[in-house]
Design a protein around this motif. Structure first.
Motif, mmCIF file in Angstrom:
data_model
loop_
_atom_site.group_PDB
_atom_site.id
_atom_site.type_symbol
_atom_site.label_atom_id
_atom_site.label_comp_id
_atom_site.label_asym_id
_atom_site.label_seq_id
_atom_site.Cartn_x
_atom_site.Cartn_y
_atom_site.Cartn_z
ATOM 1 N N LEU A 266 0.813 -1.214 0.000
ATOM 2 C CA LEU A 266 0.000 0.000 0.000
ATOM 3 C C LEU A 266 0.847 1.265 0.000
ATOM 4 O O LEU A 266 0.431 2.288 -0.547
ATOM 5 C CB LEU A 266 -0.934 0.018 1.220
ATOM 6 N N ASP A 267 2.012 1.222 0.624
ATOM 7 C CA ASP A 267 2.839 2.449 0.661
ATOM 8 C C ASP A 267 4.025 2.372 -0.295
ATOM 9 O O ASP A 267 5.051 3.021 -0.094
ATOM 10 C CB ASP A 267 3.310 2.761 2.084
ATOM 11 N N SER A 268 3.887 1.575 -1.360
ATOM 12 C CA SER A 268 4.916 1.543 -2.401
ATOM 13 C C SER A 268 5.104 2.929 -2.999
ATOM 14 O O SER A 268 4.143 3.679 -3.187
ATOM 15 C CB SER A 268 4.521 0.551 -3.497
ATOM 16 N N LYS A 269 6.344 3.255 -3.331
ATOM 17 C CA LYS A 269 6.650 4.549 -3.950
ATOM 18 C C LYS A 269 6.697 4.457 -5.475
ATOM 19 O O LYS A 269 6.901 5.464 -6.150
ATOM 20 C CB LYS A 269 7.988 5.070 -3.428
ATOM 21 N N VAL A 270 6.502 3.259 -6.020
ATOM 22 C CA VAL A 270 6.553 3.057 -7.478
ATOM 23 C C VAL A 270 5.212 3.465 -8.085
ATOM 24 O O VAL A 270 4.154 2.969 -7.680
ATOM 25 C CB VAL A 270 6.880 1.588 -7.815
ATOM 26 N N ALA A 271 5.256 4.369 -9.061
ATOM 27 C CA ALA A 271 4.033 4.972 -9.594
ATOM 28 C C ALA A 271 3.064 3.940 -10.166
ATOM 29 O O ALA A 271 1.852 4.005 -9.926
ATOM 30 C CB ALA A 271 4.382 6.018 -10.658
ATOM 31 N N THR A 272 3.578 2.969 -10.940
ATOM 32 C CA THR A 272 2.680 1.986 -11.551
ATOM 33 C C THR A 272 1.996 1.133 -10.490
ATOM 34 O O THR A 272 0.801 0.823 -10.597
ATOM 35 C CB THR A 272 3.470 1.078 -12.515
ATOM 36 N N THR A 273 2.731 0.767 -9.450
ATOM 37 C CA THR A 273 2.134 -0.008 -8.362
ATOM 38 C C THR A 273 1.111 0.825 -7.604
ATOM 39 O O THR A 273 0.036 0.331 -7.234
ATOM 40 C CB THR A 273 3.227 -0.516 -7.403
ATOM 41 N N ARG A 274 1.418 2.077 -7.378
ATOM 42 C CA ARG A 274 0.471 2.949 -6.669
ATOM 43 C C ARG A 274 -0.837 3.076 -7.452
ATOM 44 O O ARG A 274 -1.926 3.117 -6.859
ATOM 45 C CB ARG A 274 1.093 4.330 -6.435
ATOM 46 N N ASP A 275 -0.750 3.151 -8.777
ATOM 47 C CA ASP A 275 -1.965 3.243 -9.594
ATOM 48 C C ASP A 275 -2.810 1.973 -9.461
ATOM 49 O O ASP A 275 -4.047 2.039 -9.394
ATOM 50 C CB ASP A 275 -1.591 3.468 -11.062
ATOM 51 N N ILE A 276 -2.153 0.823 -9.429
ATOM 52 C CA ILE A 276 -2.878 -0.442 -9.273
ATOM 53 C C ILE A 276 -3.554 -0.500 -7.901
ATOM 54 O O ILE A 276 -4.737 -0.842 -7.777
ATOM 55 C CB ILE A 276 -1.924 -1.632 -9.457
ATOM 56 N N VAL A 277 -2.812 -0.121 -6.855
ATOM 57 C CA VAL A 277 -3.336 -0.160 -5.488
ATOM 58 C C VAL A 277 -4.529 0.780 -5.335
ATOM 59 O O VAL A 277 -5.491 0.484 -4.624
ATOM 60 C CB VAL A 277 -2.220 0.193 -4.484
ATOM 61 N N ALA A 278 -4.484 1.914 -6.039
ATOM 62 C CA ALA A 278 -5.560 2.903 -5.907
ATOM 63 C C ALA A 278 -6.919 2.334 -6.294
ATOM 64 O O ALA A 278 -7.959 2.782 -5.787
ATOM 65 C CB ALA A 278 -5.242 4.130 -6.756
ATOM 66 N N GLY A 279 -6.927 1.339 -7.166
ATOM 67 C CA GLY A 279 -8.190 0.750 -7.573
ATOM 68 C C GLY A 279 -8.610 -0.445 -6.742
ATOM 69 O O GLY A 279 -9.636 -1.082 -7.034
#
Length: 422
Positions: free
Chosen positions: A206-219
């Motif tokens: 959840l607190d990954s700093k990688v943009a692509t992972t953050r976009d996936i987590v957001a959904g």
């Protein structure tokens, strides 16, 4: 051979230690005013204190600890954080039997990380722990106290508070299952660390700093939707108390913290002024940790403050002129013993910092050295002064005449006038 410090360790030089003492002093003074007592913890612990207390699947235990076997084959680790050590000490020394405790500690922590600004492998931390108080009022007290710390340090404008609730163990388990179900079909789209964490510690994704992972987590599923009724009521009560105390905060639903012992409320004080290393103070509740380390069930909450990062903020925002001395004693001729006697009298009666000149050098060069030290006053002991059983007093930071005075008048004038520069 030219030796250098080990990579990731640091030397704190005399030019910087005065600011360190100021910052540490402010934090410790606030802790004292809230009723916290100091506990001093060892640098070395049995590795299991951290692997069991912090969690074997955490990055801290898996990748960051300095661990070695002693001569009898026992696995030991330099402490990477203070909470587990503090809990071990409280259990071992019987501090948690039918009483509450408010404790603080201070000192170096060690983590094998990639060194960069605001992050070294040796860092200094002040931490505090509260045991035996289950209600949200202690969570609020900790955060109000930290707001006071940052305000009194003069860096309050540069930090902000983020909070979240992880809920109970049961609700967190249900959320973890939902998160894994959501992320597993997208595993190949995650960054390498997140793919590894998916099987070991998925909440850290959840607190990954990688943009692509953050976009996936957001959904993905929202942790707040899995909180049980008690956790939700506790979190709402905390927010209400912070509002009443005027402590601004933002609910960050992706804030989970990296250590397994956290339950319910977690928080971070963050800044935008230090680049990627944005967390300056973190903590939360850990109601199951005492039991996990062999004690009876006792609720706990606390925080750890990274002083290296707080120092960087303090340097940027708080202008200070630190000095080496308040009074510089210059001596000419064979009068070193008399100068030393005067210096001792000033130290004894005024508690000021007094530097006595040592070695060669005429009066002019000594006064230049006195000016470089930052001292407000120079006291001169020479032939004329000794002949009259007096000393000469010269102000170095203001326009005034040099005057000859006896020692009693010297002490009277220095006592209320020369204030420490630290």
């Amino acid at each position: 051979m030219k030796y250098q410090r080990v990579r990731g360790m640091r030397d704190i030089l005399p030019e910087d230690t005065a600011r360190w003492r100021e910052v540490e002093g402010v934090v410790i003074d606030v802790l004292r005013r809230y009723g916290y007592r100091e506990i001093r913890l060892p640098l070395l612990e049995a590795t299991e204190v951290f692997s069991r207390g912090v969690g074997e699947a955490t990055d801290l235990v898996e990748k960051e600890m300095y661990t070695f076997d002693d001569r009898k084959g026992k696995s030991l680790s330099l402490r990477p954080e203070g909470t587990a050590s503090c809990v071990r000490a409280c259990i071992e020394n019987g501090l948690l039997h039918n009483r509450t405790q408010r404790l603080w500690y201070h000192g170096p922590m060690f983590r094998y990380e990639r060194p960069q600004k605001g992050r070294t492998r040796e860092h200094t931390q002040i931490g505090a722990e509260v045991f035996g108080i289950p209600g949200p009022e202690v969570d609020a007290e900790i955060l109000v106290m930290l707001a006071r710390v940052f305000r009194e340090l003069g860096v309050g404008s540069a930090v902000s508070l983020e909070i979240n609730s992880l809920g109970s163990g049961e609700s967190r388990t249900r959320y973890r299952e939902a998160l894994v179900d959501y992320l597993s079909p997208r595993r190949d789209e995650l960054d390498a660390d997140s793919r590894r964490r998916l099987a070991t510690n998925p909440l850290r994704i959840l607190d990954s700093k990688v943009a692509t992972t953050r976009d996936i987590v957001a959904g993905g599923p929202d942790l707040a939707g899995y909180l049980d009724e008690n956790a939700r009521a506790r979190f709402d009560a905390l927010c209400d108390q912070l509002d009443a105390a005027g402590v601004g905060h933002r609910v960050n639903p992706r804030l989970v913290r990296g250590l397994d012992y956290y339950t319910d409320v977690v928080f971070e004080w963050v800044t935008r002024d230090l680049g990627a290393q944005d967390a300056v103070c973190s903590g939360g509740r850990y109601d199951g940790l005492v039991e996990r380390l062999g004690g009876r069930a006792v609720p706990g909450a606390g925080f750890g403050m990274g002083l290296d990062r707080v120092l960087l903020l303090h340097q940027a925002l708080v202008e200070r002129r630190y000095t080496d001395a308040d009074v510089y004693v210059a001596v000419t001729g064979p009068h070193g013993p008399r100068a030393a006697q005067v210096a001792e009298q000033v130290r004894e009666q005024t508690r000021l910092r007094v530097v006595q000149h040592a070695g060669l050098g005429g009066l002019r060069s000594q006064l230049k050295e006195a000016d470089r030290s930052g001292a407000r006053w120079a006291v001169i002991v020479g032939d004329d002064e000794v002949a009259e059983n007096r000393v000469s007093l010269k102000a170095l930071r203001e326009e005034s005449d040099q005057t000859m005075v006896d020692v009693e008048e010297l002490l009277a004038r220095l006592g209320p006038s020369a204030q420490s520069g630290e």
